[in-house]
Design a protein around this motif. Structure first.
Motif, PDB file in Angstrom:
ATOM      1  N   PHE A   1     -28.411  17.044   7.529  1.00 47.44           N
ATOM      2  CA  PHE A   1     -27.843  16.346   8.517  1.00 47.44           C
ATOM      3  C   PHE A   1     -26.142  16.411   8.073  1.00 47.44           C
ATOM      4  O   PHE A   1     -25.274  16.317   8.694  1.00 47.44           O
ATOM      5  CB  PHE A   1     -28.496  15.038   8.852  1.00 47.44           C
ATOM      6  CG  PHE A   1     -27.814  14.261   9.784  1.00 47.44           C
ATOM      7  CD1 PHE A   1     -27.345  14.679  11.078  1.00 47.44           C
ATOM      8  CD2 PHE A   1     -27.428  12.793   9.443  1.00 47.44           C
ATOM      9  CE1 PHE A   1     -26.695  13.854  11.966  1.00 47.44           C
ATOM     10  CE2 PHE A   1     -26.704  12.205  10.399  1.00 47.44           C
ATOM     11  CZ  PHE A   1     -26.287  12.590  11.635  1.00 47.44           C
ATOM     12  N   VAL A   2     -26.283  15.657   6.931  1.00 46.09           N
ATOM     13  CA  VAL A   2     -24.759  15.208   6.205  1.00 46.09           C
ATOM     14  C   VAL A   2     -24.163  16.505   6.086  1.00 46.09           C
ATOM     15  O   VAL A   2     -23.018  16.777   6.490  1.00 46.09           O
ATOM     16  CB  VAL A   2     -24.777  14.346   5.124  1.00 46.09           C
ATOM     17  CG1 VAL A   2     -23.562  14.224   4.504  1.00 46.09           C
ATOM     18  CG2 VAL A   2     -25.510  13.122   5.592  1.00 46.09           C
ATOM     19  N   GLY A   3     -24.779  17.374   5.460  1.00 44.09           N
ATOM     20  CA  GLY A   3     -24.304  18.777   5.286  1.00 44.09           C
ATOM     21  C   GLY A   3     -23.842  19.608   6.605  1.00 44.09           C
ATOM     22  O   GLY A   3     -22.647  20.062   6.366  1.00 44.09           O
ATOM     23  N   GLY A   4     -24.619  19.481   7.478  1.00 45.32           N
ATOM     24  CA  GLY A   4     -24.176  20.122   8.641  1.00 45.32           C
ATOM     25  C   GLY A   4     -23.017  19.317   9.383  1.00 45.32           C
ATOM     26  O   GLY A   4     -22.198  19.945   9.630  1.00 45.32           O
ATOM     27  N   LEU A   5     -22.988  18.195   9.257  1.00 45.42           N
ATOM     28  CA  LEU A   5     -21.693  17.440   9.862  1.00 45.42           C
ATOM     29  C   LEU A   5     -20.439  18.076   8.861  1.00 45.42           C
ATOM     30  O   LEU A   5     -19.598  18.336   9.723  1.00 45.42           O
ATOM     31  CB  LEU A   5     -22.082  15.841   9.392  1.00 45.42           C
ATOM     32  CG  LEU A   5     -22.971  15.023  10.444  1.00 45.42           C
ATOM     33  CD1 LEU A   5     -22.932  13.662   9.797  1.00 45.42           C
ATOM     34  CD2 LEU A   5     -22.433  15.205  12.055  1.00 45.42           C
TER      35      LEU A   5
ATOM     36  N   ALA B   1     -21.430  20.853   0.535  1.00 49.72           N
ATOM     37  CA  ALA B   1     -22.706  20.435   1.347  1.00 49.72           C
ATOM     38  C   ALA B   1     -23.484  21.294   1.774  1.00 49.72           C
ATOM     39  O   ALA B   1     -24.667  21.488   1.798  1.00 49.72           O
ATOM     40  CB  ALA B   1     -21.918  19.989   2.792  1.00 49.72           C
ATOM     41  N   GLY B   2     -23.068  22.637   2.070  1.00 51.28           N
ATOM     42  CA  GLY B   2     -23.819  23.735   2.295  1.00 51.28           C
ATOM     43  C   GLY B   2     -24.595  24.253   1.190  1.00 51.28           C
ATOM     44  O   GLY B   2     -25.973  24.775   1.440  1.00 51.28           O
ATOM     45  N   PHE B   3     -24.171  24.025   0.159  1.00 48.14           N
ATOM     46  CA  PHE B   3     -24.806  24.525  -1.186  1.00 48.14           C
ATOM     47  C   PHE B   3     -26.156  23.482  -1.327  1.00 48.14           C
ATOM     48  O   PHE B   3     -27.125  24.016  -1.546  1.00 48.14           O
ATOM     49  CB  PHE B   3     -23.996  24.336  -2.488  1.00 48.14           C
ATOM     50  CG  PHE B   3     -24.702  24.319  -3.580  1.00 48.14           C
ATOM     51  CD1 PHE B   3     -25.472  25.389  -4.271  1.00 48.14           C
ATOM     52  CD2 PHE B   3     -24.913  23.232  -4.568  1.00 48.14           C
ATOM     53  CE1 PHE B   3     -26.180  25.400  -5.317  1.00 48.14           C
ATOM     54  CE2 PHE B   3     -25.800  23.355  -5.765  1.00 48.14           C
ATOM     55  CZ  PHE B   3     -26.228  24.499  -5.974  1.00 48.14           C
ATOM     56  N   PHE B   4     -25.920  22.168  -1.195  1.00 47.15           N
ATOM     57  CA  PHE B   4     -26.918  21.121  -1.259  1.00 47.15           C
ATOM     58  C   PHE B   4     -27.896  21.461  -0.111  1.00 47.15           C
ATOM     59  O   PHE B   4     -29.239  21.140  -0.408  1.00 47.15           O
ATOM     60  CB  PHE B   4     -26.514  19.882  -1.215  1.00 47.15           C
ATOM     61  CG  PHE B   4     -25.692  19.368  -2.368  1.00 47.15           C
ATOM     62  CD1 PHE B   4     -26.282  19.818  -3.673  1.00 47.15           C
ATOM     63  CD2 PHE B   4     -24.747  18.506  -2.125  1.00 47.15           C
ATOM     64  CE1 PHE B   4     -25.648  19.629  -4.861  1.00 47.15           C
ATOM     65  CE2 PHE B   4     -24.008  18.123  -3.724  1.00 47.15           C
ATOM     66  CZ  PHE B   4     -24.698  18.492  -4.823  1.00 47.15           C
ATOM     67  N   ALA B   5     -27.602  21.787   1.011  1.00 43.87           N
ATOM     68  CA  ALA B   5     -28.290  21.970   2.186  1.00 43.87           C
ATOM     69  C   ALA B   5     -29.536  23.179   1.713  1.00 43.87           C
ATOM     70  O   ALA B   5     -30.343  22.947   2.194  1.00 43.87           O
ATOM     71  CB  ALA B   5     -27.523  21.967   3.417  1.00 43.87           C
TER      72      ALA B   5
ATOM     73  N   LEU C   1     -25.493  15.882  19.783  1.00 41.20           N
ATOM     74  CA  LEU C   1     -26.617  16.847  19.960  1.00 41.20           C
ATOM     75  C   LEU C   1     -26.731  17.709  18.841  1.00 41.20           C
ATOM     76  O   LEU C   1     -27.542  18.036  18.137  1.00 41.20           O
ATOM     77  CB  LEU C   1     -26.963  17.347  21.421  1.00 41.20           C
ATOM     78  CG  LEU C   1     -28.274  17.817  21.671  1.00 41.20           C
ATOM     79  CD1 LEU C   1     -29.385  16.557  21.561  1.00 41.20           C
ATOM     80  CD2 LEU C   1     -28.437  18.332  23.028  1.00 41.20           C
ATOM     81  N   GLY C   2     -25.753  18.578  18.697  1.00 42.42           N
ATOM     82  CA  GLY C   2     -25.585  19.796  18.004  1.00 42.42           C
ATOM     83  C   GLY C   2     -25.888  19.354  16.405  1.00 42.42           C
ATOM     84  O   GLY C   2     -26.645  20.132  15.750  1.00 42.42           O
ATOM     85  N   SER C   3     -25.380  18.090  16.088  1.00 37.64           N
ATOM     86  CA  SER C   3     -25.430  17.715  14.656  1.00 37.64           C
ATOM     87  C   SER C   3     -26.692  17.476  14.341  1.00 37.64           C
ATOM     88  O   SER C   3     -27.178  17.348  13.112  1.00 37.64           O
ATOM     89  CB  SER C   3     -24.293  16.653  14.506  1.00 37.64           C
ATOM     90  OG  SER C   3     -24.718  15.344  15.045  1.00 37.64           O
TER      91      SER C   3
END
Lengths: 894, 109
Positions: free
Chosen positions: A525-529, A772-776, A857-859
């Motif tokens: 979620f955080v990474g996506g944001l 964040a992408g890496f962590f996700a 909604l997207g996030s």
């Protein structure tokens, strides 16, 4: 004999064992011989000897324990056994090791950065006594960290009894030429600092002397410099002959008088200083006497037994007086509210044990968020391992039961299992240290921008080691303790009685799975944001086209940069000629001169006056530019005309304004042909609007364009903006050559790509998005593997149950449903918890986001979909296996 | 490192005294000496002699090395160290005070 011999005996007990054996054997033989001498038969003699010695085994064991550290010896046994167990399942072990090492490495790298930038105090004596002065204006929510030199001087004088104040400049790379170096120019990071700065910090010289209070007396009269240890090593290889060497900064000569000590790496974490120069040598002497030049940070060291609170009142008085005097310069028509708020500004004394840092201001929050996410990842990896250990412990239930029933203590079993976990954790720590040693410097590299390379001292110290050790211990306890407690708590009679049927205690695996799904949801979620926010930023319409434009400084070589020779009308004509020549170069599409490129951090602010409008002081951004600038930068002209060569001399002066300007000053009107004046002290300058251009973001991708005007460039030394047909770097050599060959005492200076300057503005967002992408991804992989492992395990355990169900007529689809229901329940509980956690973490993240709302909604949908997809993927094989259970075979297994 | 309470009773005292006078002796010889000198009244618990010897060795009161007897057999011979002699003095004082105290009780009761 000592602990050392006991230690070596514990590590290598074989020799000790042999010695003890031999000693006791001799005793038995001697005793038997004596009995024989007294007339006993050999068998009776041997028997008597044995009887008199008693329990030989016990004697040997007790003697043995006296000679070594029994706990260590049995621990080593546990280690050997643990290694054997781990090797048995080498694939599982490798996967567990890799995931734990990755998570620990990420956490360690995050800690290294957080520590270096945010936590670690400056390497000086008693850093906790360092403070920084800041001011606060009611109208502005941000603390202001810069002071004018006159205000600093007054503060320093007034608060002499409470604290030792010093001022430092911002640090820029400056061209420096050393004597005897053949005139070679080097860009060095020069920091201007009050003479007492280094002594007040508690720094000692490694060589020569430091700057001191005597270097603080007269502007321009202290041509000395102190080199940093690091620079001394890099540039002079630690040669003591550096003392007395001459160097030139700009046009002024300095002599090196000392080197700072090794441990002192600088006052600003994130920046390395090469040369310390007295503030009195500041390049623009006027700044030292002008109360308008607020550009210095003021720090200080509290005197012994004085607190920051006690130091504040006297400084506040100085500040209030200063503001009152300054308010006299307000125009009579200034609004009462503005004056009031100005007069009530307050001064604060803030603890600054780790110095001032612009890098810190920008990156403190992102780094904490990354640290939190890395922590979550670590928890995720730990819960994965906990599952693995639980599953393994269940499989070893019978072994445990057997060991307990033949007398092994529970504590001993518990220790055995914990040792196994610790082995894994220690191995992972070693890998993590390697990972972090590579990752942390790479991350620091990502913080750097074109003209300010980030530098953080990342050497391994006790803080890093302590962190790693505690992470290792915590991880071991987290993933090994619970399974170990359960496994050693097994009741032998039950486990053995059930005759090989394994108990169905998979229950404890579920909370772990729920936790995993919750954690990974938060990370996703955080990474996506952050990723979406970065995407939004890269899609912003800047109002110009940075790609393909290169900015080349055109510098004055005349010793006096304010020399009128660059301003005279002839110079203006020459400027136009220079642009024409550049335009004719092959590969150049368009070119123009300007005072500042966009996103280069500079513009001029001017207050303007429009007849019939109340004056306001917010000011407009004014950018001097030559004809052709709009073309070169790709700025769209909406109305009117662009600059023409003749505009340089036209009266009234002509200006282009942007949409924001038009909206603000001419709402609902056509700005073309309107007039306004610049408010300057020596009379107003009349301006006429001849064109309207699209809004251009000047300094930050995030900030909308301020009201902006473009005015004709009136000087020769400035910046060339060149738009190339292809790769902008390819035209740079030709452009440089043209500038050098042009005459008029010009030379080519720094080069920067316009697109790189824009990228620099997003360095924080890029870093965050990348990590964040890496962590996700890592979280997704971890949760997928975790789910898969637990589901396969549960299918294996329930083979018999499934077999019975199928024998009783259950269809394959209902068996699959059984498995899927399990994962659905676990997932939905996990996601619900994850949502709550995510909302909590979203709050600190929100301020870093650009046009993305955590409630969107997207996030929410994206991480949800990804997680469900991972869960489904993890369920495929176990479900398939469950559906393929042959009732006959499953039941025969019994 | 030395834990006095771990040394049982008077065994260390006897061992130290004998080693101090007759020095290096192996375990069996120590046992025989104690028995012989006390007219067999004090019979050494052979089961506790060796653990005691090893504990005293760890405590640094005695030292041991492998030696060969006249009959060509390898034995572990113990001898008292400087620390052991000091310890012996202390042990003797302690022992005297205890026996004196016990005597006093016996006489008055």
């Amino acid at each position: 004999m000592s602990w050392f011999s006991r230690l070596t005996n514990a590590i290598r007990p074989d020799r000790l064992d042999r010695d003890l054996e031999a000693e006791l054997r001799f005793h038995l033989e001697a005793r038997a011989e004596e009995a024989v001498r007294r007339g006993a038969g050999p068998q009776d003699a041997a028997r008597e000897a044995r009887l008199r010695l008693g329990n030989a085994l016990h004697t040997r064991e007790t003697s043995r324990d006296a000679r070594l550290m029994p706990w260590l010896e049995s621990l080593l046994k546990d280690v050997r056994f643990g290694l054997r167990m781990l090797r048995k399942d080498s694939t599982v072990t490798a996967a567990a090791l890799a995931s734990l090492a990755l998570a620990m490495g990420a956490a360690l790298a995050a800690f290294a950065l957080v520590d270096a930038l945010l936590l670690r105090p400056l390497p000086v004596d008693q850093p906790e006594r360092l403070v920084q002065l800041t001011t606060l204006d009611k109208r502005d929510p941000h603390e202001n960290h810069t002071f004018s030199y006159p205000l600093f001087e007054r503060c320093r004088q007034a608060a002499r009894g409470q604290l030792d104040l010093f001022a430092i400049s911002n640090q820029y790379p400056e061209p420096v030429v050393f004597g005897n170096s053949g005139g070679r120019e080097e860009k060095l990071r020069v920091l201007y600092a009050s003479g007492n700065t280094l002594p007040a910090l508690g720094t000692r010289p490694a060589l020569g002397r430091l700057l001191n209070a005597d270097d603080d007396l007269h502007p321009g009269a202290h041509p000395v410099a102190v080199a940093s240890y690091d620079f001394w090593m890099r540039r002079f290889g630690g040669d003591p002959a550096v003392l007395g060497r001459w160097l030139r900064i700009g046009t002024r000569q300095f002599r090196i008088v000392g080197v700072t000590e090794k441990r002192f790496t600088g006052i600003e974490p994130g920046k390395r200083t090469d040369l310390w120069v007295p503030m009195m040598m500041w390049s623009v002497p006027e700044d030292l006497s002008s109360p308008d030049s607020t550009m210095f940070a003021v720090l200080g060291r509290l005197k012994p037994r004085v607190t920051a609170e006690e130091a504040r009142p006297v400084l506040q008085v100085v500040y209030a007086n200063f503001l009152r005097e300054r308010s006299a310069e307000f125009r009579a028509d200034e609004s009462r509210a503005v004056v009031d708020s100005f007069l009530h500004g307050s001064l604060r004394v803030v603890p600054a044990p780790n110095g001032p840092s612009r890098l810190r201001e920008t990156f403190a929050r992102p780094l904490w968020i990354l640290a939190a996410v890395a922590g979550l990842l670590l928890l995720l990896a730990c819960s994965n391992l906990a599952n693995l250990f639980t599953a393994r412990a269940l499989a070893r239930e019978r072994e445990m039961a057997l060991r307990i029933s033949i007398g092994a203590g529970r504590a001993r079993l518990l220790r055995q299992l914990l040792v196994e976990g610790a082995l894994l954790a220690v191995a992972a720590s070693v890998l993590a240290a390697v990972f972090a040693a590579v990752a942390a410097p790479t991350l620091v590299g990502l913080l750097s921008t074109t003209d300010t390379p980030a530098y953080l001292d990342l050497h391994t110290d006790w803080r890093m080691t302590t962190f790693l050790l505690s992470a290792c211990t915590a991880a071991t306890l987290l993933f090994a303790l619970l399974p170990a407690l359960r496994a050693s708590g097994v009741s032998p009679s039950d486990a053995l009685k059930s005759g090989g049927r394994q108990s169905a205690r998979t229950g404890t695996l579920r909370p772990m799975l729920v936790a995993q799904i919750a954690f990974s949801f938060v990370v996703l979620f955080v990474g996506g944001l952050l990723l979406m926010s970065f995407r939004q930023l890269t899609q912003v319409d800047l109002g110009f086209i940075p790609k393909g434009v290169v900015l080349v400084r055109v510098e004055a070589t005349d010793p006096n940069p304010f020399s009128s020779s660059y301003f005279v009308p002839a110079a203006r004509v020459a400027a136009l000629q220079l642009v024409d020549r550049i335009r004719e170069l092959p590969g150049v599409r368009s070119a123009a001169l300007c005072e500042f490129g966009f996103f280069s951090g500079g513009w001029m602010t001017d207050s303007i006056r429009i007849d019939g409008r109340a004056p306001d002081d917010d000011g407009v951004a004014a950018l001097p530019a030559s004809p052709g600038f709009l073309d070169a930068m790709g700025v769209r002209l909406l109305e009117g005309r662009s600059f023409a060569p003749a505009d340089i001399a036209s009266v009234p002066s002509v200006v282009l304004v942007n949409q924001a300007f038009a909206r603000r000053y001419y709402p609902g009107q056509d700005p073309l042909g309107k007039h306004f004046t610049f408010a300057v002290r020596d009379g107003d300058l009349a301006q006429e609007v001849v064109g309207v251009v699209k809004d251009v973001r000047l300094q930050s991708v995030r900030d909308p364009a301020p009201p902006t005007i473009f005015v004709p460039l009136r000087r020769l030394d400035s910046t060339l903006a060149v738009r190339a047909d292809g790769d902008p770097w390819s035209v740079v050599p030709l452009v440089r050559q043209q500038i050098r060959g042009f005459g008029h005492s010009l030379r080519d200076g720094d080069v920067a790509l316009q697109s790189a300057l824009v990228d620099d503005d997003m360095v924080r967002e890029r870093l965050l998005a990348l990590l964040a992408g890496f962590f996700a991804l890592a979280a997704l992989a971890l949760v997928g593997v975790g789910l898969y492992g637990v589901l396969s395990h549960s299918v294996v355990r329930r083979t018999k149950e499934i077999g019975i169900r199928m024998a009783l007529g259950a269809k394959q689809s209902s068996v699959v449903k059984l498995i899927l229901r399990e994962i659905a329940v676990v997932s939905s509980v996990g996601l619900a918890i994850g949502l709550v956690l995510g909302r909590l973490l979203a709050r600190p993240v929100e301020s870093l986001l650009y046009e993305v709302k955590p409630g969107d909604l997207g996030s929410l949908a994206l991480p949800l979909a990804l997680l469900l997809f991972a869960a489904a993927l993890a369920a495929v094989r176990p479900a398939w296996r469950a559906a393929r259970v042959e009732p006959a075979i499953a039941l025969r297994n019994e | 490192m030395a834990r006095q309470d771990a040394l049982q009773g008077s065994l260390p005292l006897l061992v130290l005294k004998i080693l101090a006078r007759r020095g290096p002796l192996h375990g069996y010889a120590i046992a025989v000496q104690i028995e012989g000198m006390s007219d067999d009244i004090l019979r050494v618990e052979e089961g506790s002699l060796y653990p005691a010897l090893h504990r005293m060795e760890e405590a640094g009161w005695i030292k041991a090395k492998w030696a060969t007897t006249e009959s060509k057999r390898r034995v572990r011979a113990y001898d008292v160290t400087a620390a052991g002699r000091k310890q012996l003095e202390g042990e003797i004082v302690r022992w005297r005070s205890i026996t004196a105290a016990v005597d006093a009780v016996l006489e008055q009761a």
